[in-house]
Design a protein around this motif. Structure first.
Motif, PDB file in Angstrom:
ATOM      1  N   THR A  60      -3.134  -8.502 -11.966  1.00 17.24           N
ATOM      2  CA  THR A  60      -4.613  -8.577 -11.648  1.00 17.24           C
ATOM      3  C   THR A  60      -4.883  -8.357 -10.234  1.00 17.24           C
ATOM      4  N   ASN A  61      -4.019  -8.328  -9.407  1.00 18.45           N
ATOM      5  CA  ASN A  61      -4.020  -8.464  -7.571  1.00 18.45           C
ATOM      6  C   ASN A  61      -4.114  -6.856  -7.802  1.00 18.45           C
ATOM      7  N   PHE A  62      -3.421  -6.071  -8.388  1.00 16.97           N
ATOM      8  CA  PHE A  62      -3.137  -4.579  -8.204  1.00 16.97           C
ATOM      9  C   PHE A  62      -4.613  -3.998  -8.785  1.00 16.97           C
ATOM     10  N   LEU A  63      -5.122  -4.730  -9.799  1.00 18.63           N
ATOM     11  CA  LEU A  63      -6.570  -4.263 -10.597  1.00 18.63           C
ATOM     12  C   LEU A  63      -7.338  -4.471  -9.291  1.00 18.63           C
ATOM     13  N   TYR A  64      -7.491  -5.566  -8.719  1.00 14.77           N
ATOM     14  CA  TYR A  64      -8.461  -5.695  -7.393  1.00 14.77           C
ATOM     15  C   TYR A  64      -8.321  -4.544  -6.490  1.00 14.77           C
ATOM     16  N   ASN A  65      -7.140  -4.077  -6.151  1.00 12.71           N
ATOM     17  CA  ASN A  65      -7.142  -2.941  -5.281  1.00 12.71           C
ATOM     18  C   ASN A  65      -7.453  -1.733  -5.767  1.00 12.71           C
ATOM     19  N   VAL A  66      -7.438  -1.465  -7.186  1.00  8.61           N
ATOM     20  CA  VAL A  66      -7.958  -0.362  -7.725  1.00  8.61           C
ATOM     21  C   VAL A  66      -9.564  -0.107  -7.829  1.00  8.61           C
ATOM     22  N   VAL A  67     -10.056  -1.329  -7.959  1.00 10.75           N
ATOM     23  CA  VAL A  67     -11.668  -1.228  -7.893  1.00 10.75           C
ATOM     24  C   VAL A  67     -12.149  -1.562  -6.416  1.00 10.75           C
ATOM     25  N   GLY A  68     -11.387  -2.135  -5.340  1.00 11.73           N
ATOM     26  CA  GLY A  68     -11.823  -2.304  -4.295  1.00 11.73           C
ATOM     27  C   GLY A  68     -11.866  -1.319  -3.048  1.00 11.73           C
ATOM     28  N   THR A  69     -10.506  -0.613  -3.311  1.00  6.75           N
ATOM     29  CA  THR A  69     -10.124   0.242  -2.108  1.00  6.75           C
ATOM     30  C   THR A  69     -10.915   1.500  -2.154  1.00  6.75           C
ATOM     31  N   PRO A  70     -11.681   2.262  -3.161  1.00  2.00           N
ATOM     32  CA  PRO A  70     -12.430   3.296  -2.865  1.00  2.00           C
ATOM     33  C   PRO A  70     -13.297   3.416  -1.750  1.00  2.00           C
ATOM     34  N   GLY A  71     -13.979   2.415  -1.364  1.00  2.00           N
ATOM     35  CA  GLY A  71     -15.085   2.440  -0.289  1.00  2.00           C
ATOM     36  C   GLY A  71     -14.240   2.459   0.973  1.00  2.00           C
ATOM     37  N   GLY A  72     -12.963   1.943   1.094  1.00  2.68           N
ATOM     38  CA  GLY A  72     -12.482   2.213   2.463  1.00  2.68           C
ATOM     39  C   GLY A  72     -11.996   3.524   2.694  1.00  2.68           C
ATOM     40  N   ILE A  73     -11.400   4.046   1.474  1.00  2.00           N
ATOM     41  CA  ILE A  73     -11.060   5.683   1.608  1.00  2.00           C
ATOM     42  C   ILE A  73     -12.057   6.326   1.745  1.00  2.00           C
ATOM     43  N   LEU A  74     -13.232   6.311   1.270  1.00  2.00           N
ATOM     44  CA  LEU A  74     -14.293   7.397   1.552  1.00  2.00           C
ATOM     45  C   LEU A  74     -14.769   6.963   3.020  1.00  2.00           C
ATOM     46  N   ARG A  75     -14.796   5.789   3.482  1.00  2.00           N
ATOM     47  CA  ARG A  75     -14.982   5.663   4.811  1.00  2.00           C
ATOM     48  C   ARG A  75     -14.131   6.366   6.214  1.00  2.00           C
ATOM     49  N   TYR A  76     -12.905   6.367   5.785  1.00  4.07           N
ATOM     50  CA  TYR A  76     -11.850   7.100   6.431  1.00  4.07           C
ATOM     51  C   TYR A  76     -11.946   8.649   6.234  1.00  4.07           C
ATOM     52  N   GLY A 229       0.716   0.443 -10.410  1.00  7.27           N
ATOM     53  CA  GLY A 229       1.226  -1.046 -10.805  1.00  7.27           C
ATOM     54  C   GLY A 229       0.434  -1.701 -11.881  1.00  7.27           C
ATOM     55  N   VAL A 230      -0.698  -1.147 -12.201  1.00  9.83           N
ATOM     56  CA  VAL A 230      -1.550  -1.953 -13.328  1.00  9.83           C
ATOM     57  C   VAL A 230      -0.908  -1.293 -14.722  1.00  9.83           C
ATOM     58  N   ALA A 231      -0.628   0.031 -14.525  1.00  9.87           N
ATOM     59  CA  ALA A 231       0.021   0.754 -15.811  1.00  9.87           C
ATOM     60  C   ALA A 231       1.198   0.150 -16.122  1.00  9.87           C
ATOM     61  N   ILE A 232       2.349  -0.272 -15.020  1.00  6.18           N
ATOM     62  CA  ILE A 232       3.531  -0.527 -15.408  1.00  6.18           C
ATOM     63  C   ILE A 232       3.497  -1.853 -15.924  1.00  6.18           C
ATOM     64  N   TYR A 233       2.897  -2.887 -15.173  1.00  9.03           N
ATOM     65  CA  TYR A 233       2.523  -4.196 -15.567  1.00  9.03           C
ATOM     66  C   TYR A 233       1.793  -4.310 -17.230  1.00  9.03           C
ATOM     67  N   SER A 234       0.971  -3.536 -17.270  1.00  7.46           N
ATOM     68  CA  SER A 234       0.495  -3.436 -18.665  1.00  7.46           C
ATOM     69  C   SER A 234       1.280  -2.617 -19.850  1.00  7.46           C
ATOM     70  N   LEU A 235       2.178  -1.831 -19.512  1.00  4.05           N
ATOM     71  CA  LEU A 235       2.940  -1.178 -20.435  1.00  4.05           C
ATOM     72  C   LEU A 235       4.330  -1.342 -20.821  1.00  4.05           C
TER      73      LEU A 235
END
Length: 298
Positions: A60-76, A229-235
């Motif tokens: 679930t923590n990995f999923l938070y990163n997947v959804v939340g980080t694109p904004g920071g990547i775009l900024r850089y 991480g999300v894929a590994i934990y899920s599968l």
């Protein structure tokens, strides 16, 4: 009384639907100013406040990163501070480490009490790195708002890579980055943070890479490894013959709050002194770390 209480299916957590995004917004708003996603604080909140401590909490923590980080990547990217060869090297090293970290988490650290001790030790290390950075910042002059933070003349080979930043040439070993990222991937796979909060201090302290240039690459590495991480934990059925998927609704709600928090945090960053931001983070990290370590021995 909670407003719009909801029972999350995987975690069994029952709380207001507004709590996860609000908490993630506050944490990511301040942590993004320091160039990290805030996942290392989202996980303790899930464990201690929400009571979610099974291996699925890392997913679930990995999923938070997947959804939340694109904004920071775009900024850089827009600011010209994304060093793509560095981001790729970090990702290549971290990905296999995430798989190893997942195996260690579900095989040897499924007990919440033991896992909290591990989390406490990792947080203690991160806190020490933040304090050292505060002391370093106090001795060095910081660039003004009008300073040029763009990276230029990026070069790379099978052994070394480098770039120009603020009239200086920065060069480092490719092998050192990949090996470092592999170790960080193992830790990130266990903890469920993607490793950006750990690899950035290492790059700054041991490879002398400017923090303004490593942050974007570290966040991108966190994003890529969190997808894995999300894929590994899920599968992968490592946990008692079963996978440990995230609580999708809970993770997405955290991620949406993080997405907005990172965007606004980046916008407000220039108005808050760097040492103030780092001091707040260090205080929170040490408080959570001490709590978890003491819980193990009491």
């Amino acid at each position: 009384m909670d407003f719009f209480p909801i029972l999350f299916p995987v975690s069994g957590v029952e709380t207001s639907i507004f709590i996860p995004p609000l908490v993630a917004f506050v944490i990511s708003f301040f942590s993004s100013m320091a160039g990290i996603t805030g996942a290392f604080l989202i996980l303790p909140f899930q464990m201690s406040v929400l009571g979610f401590a099974t291996p699925s909490v890392s997913a679930t923590n990995f999923l938070y990163n997947v959804v939340g980080t694109p904004g920071g990547i775009l900024r850089y990217m827009r600011e010209g501070r994304m060093v793509w060869p560095l981001a790729l090297a970090i990702t290549i090293g971290t990905l296999p480490g995430v798989l190893a970290g997942y195996y260690i988490r579900v095989r040897y650290l499924p007990d919440p009490r033991a896992f909290k001790l591990f989390v406490g030790i990792i947080l203690l290390y991160i806190g020490v790195r933040v304090v050292k950075k505060i002391m370093l910042t106090g001795r060095q002059a910081t660039a003004g708002r009008g300073a040029d933070f763009r990276v230029s003349n990026v070069t790379y080979s099978l052994t070394r890579m480098g770039f120009d930043f603020q009239a200086q040439r920065v060069e480092f070993s490719l092998a050192a980055i990949v090996i470092l990222a592999l170790v960080v991937g193992v830790i990130g796979g266990i903890y469920g943070i993607g490793g950006g909060a750990i690899i950035a201090p290492f790059c700054v302290a041991f490879l002398n890479i400017p923090v303004h240039t490593v942050a974007g690459a570290a966040i991108f590495g966190t994003f890529a490894t969190s997808i894995a991480g999300v894929a590994i934990y899920s599968l992968v059925p490592f946990y008692n013959g079963q996978p440990a998927p995230p609580d999708w609704l809970l993770g997405i709600l955290f991620g949406l709050g993080g997405l907005l928090g990172m965007y606004l945090g980046a916008t407000c960053q220039k108005y808050v002194p760097e040492r103030t931001i780092q001091a707040m983070l260090a205080l929170i990290i040490f408080a959570v770390s001490a709590s978890y370590v003491l819980q193990y021995f009491t």
